[in-house]
Enzyme design. Structure first.
Site, PDB file in Angstrom:
ATOM      1  CG  HIS A  41      -1.861  -1.086   1.366  1.00  0.00           C
ATOM      2  ND1 HIS A  41      -1.702  -2.123   2.253  1.00  0.00           N
ATOM      3  CD2 HIS A  41      -3.010  -1.327   0.716  1.00  0.00           C
ATOM      4  CE1 HIS A  41      -2.714  -2.952   2.136  1.00  0.00           C
ATOM      5  NE2 HIS A  41      -3.525  -2.501   1.207  1.00  0.00           N
ATOM      6  CD  GLN A  65     -14.062  -5.055  -1.231  1.00  0.00           C
ATOM      7  OE1 GLN A  65     -14.289  -3.889  -1.521  1.00  0.00           O
ATOM      8  NE2 GLN A  65     -12.880  -5.600  -1.450  1.00  0.00           N
ATOM      9  CB  SER A 193      -1.300 -10.563   0.703  1.00  0.00           C
ATOM     10  OG  SER A 193      -2.620 -10.801   1.142  1.00  0.00           O
ATOM     11  CB  SER A 194      -4.051  -7.636   4.457  1.00  0.00           C
ATOM     12  OG  SER A 194      -3.890  -6.424   3.782  1.00  0.00           O
TER      13      SER A 194
HETATM   14  O1  PAF Z   1      -8.099  -3.671  -2.886  1.00  0.00           O
HETATM   15  C1  PAF Z   1      -8.760  -3.224  -1.925  1.00  0.00           C
HETATM   16  O2  PAF Z   1      -8.242  -2.925  -0.863  1.00  0.00           O
HETATM   17  C2  PAF Z   1     -10.266  -3.043  -2.078  1.00  0.00           C
HETATM   18  O3  PAF Z   1     -10.824  -4.049  -2.843  1.00  0.00           O
HETATM   19  C3  PAF Z   1     -10.663  -1.653  -2.613  1.00  0.00           C
HETATM   20  C4  PAF Z   1     -10.143  -1.402  -4.028  1.00  0.00           C
HETATM   21  C5  PAF Z   1     -10.131  -0.569  -1.689  1.00  0.00           C
HETATM   22  C6  PAF Z   1     -12.187  -1.533  -2.675  1.00  0.00           C
HETATM   23  O4  PAF Z   1     -12.757  -1.746  -1.424  1.00  0.00           O
END
Ligand code: PAF
Length: 292
Positions: A41, A65, A193-194
């Site tokens: 990130h 999601q 990755s988290s």
């Molecule tokens: O990749 C992510 O962290 C999420 O899928 C996003 C793009 C912030 C949408 O919630």
């Protein structure tokens, strides 16, 4: 860095950042996240800083999601620690909406991007990419960035967002460019990755087999080996290394993500999802197309 969690505050803060009057309007880059930030990130933030006058990051654990069997409540939430990391990277504004701010009572809309959302992770996670497309569309409308940054680690997500932006005219003035940033990897090649935090030390060591096996498969395919047999070999290598199962290992067209039975002259991607213990890892890498 200012942190805001309601739309009115966001609009005021954005107006200040953009600057009014006669001077040229400041360029704003958006880095959308769900928090639990890692080096991947922060790489997006650094790229964003180089591309714009101000960076707006968002942290929102998007309930739309997550499927019914995916544990939304267990998703790591560490807003204060994440905010400190973003501030240290020079982020100007953190948009951390409440669920009510993002989805007020009566919210009834859904964005579904057919085709590119359906296979690969979409097959195992029905509705996941609708949730991603819906929230990213809202984030674009809320922030109206000049440029937005996403990791190539979530390659299907990037393809869904690009298709949505094209189809719904979410380009200028909403967003001029959607930039995919190459995956950041640990020294042994594992994609950051988290989810890596869920791996035991043994699983973490075994997980490095994923990028290794993918590189071997790519070298074979680029060298002319048969795709189906090579992908079967990749799956077998992962199981032998300690993975519990392989959800998919697919060679696909880089834009449509349609599966390819053979390497052609257009850009291709190898995409894999595999489970180790209870953790599902995904990765993808470019495959050099055949010279025509
Ligand atoms: O990749 C992510 O962290 C999420 O899928 C996003 C793009 C912030 C949408 O919630």
């Amino acid at each position: 860095m200012q942190t805001v969690n309601g739309l009115l505050m966001l609009r005021t803060a954005l107006a200040q950042l953009r600057g009014g009057g006669g001077s040229p309007r400041s360029r704003i880059a958006l880095v959308p996240t769900m928090g639990a930030l890692h080096e991947g990130h922060l790489t997006l933030v650094r790229r964003a800083r180089a591309a714009a006058d101000h960076v707006v990051a968002s942290i929102f654990v998007n309930p739309k999601q997550f499927g019914p069997n995916e544990d939304l409540d267990a998703y790591p939430r560490q807003l204060a620690a994440d905010a400190a990391l973003l501030e240290a990277e020079g982020v100007a504004l953190l948009w951390a909406p409440t669920v009510e701010a993002m989805y007020p009572a009566g919210f009834a809309s859904n964005i579904s991007v057919a085709g590119v959302s359906d296979g690969l992770c979409g097959a195992a996670r029905p509705g996941h990419f609708d949730g991603v497309a819906t929230v990213v569309c809202k984030l674009f409308n809320q922030v109206q960035p000049d440029v937005a940054f996403f990791g190539e680690k979530d390659f299907q997500q990037l393809a869904v967002i690009r298709t949505m932006a094209r189809d719904l005219d979410l380009t200028a003035p909403h967003v001029d460019a959607i930039i995919g940033v190459p995956t950041v990897r640990e020294p042994d090649g594992l994609a950051m990755s988290s989810r890596n935090r869920y791996l035991t030390p043994e699983q973490r060591a075994a997980a490095a087999a994923l990028p290794r096996a993918m590189k071997t498969a790519i070298a074979a395919i680029e060298g002319g080996a048969q795709v189906t047999a090579t992908l079967a070999g990749l799956e077998a290598a992962l199981i032998a290394a300690g993975f519990a199962s392989v959800d998919y290992a697919v060679l696909a067209d880089s834009t449509s993500l349609a599966p390819l039975g053979a390497l052609g002259p257009t850009p291709a991607r190898l995409l894999v999802a595999a489970r180790i213990g209870g953790t599902r890892l995904i990765d993808n890498m470019a495959v050099t197309p055949r010279q025509s």
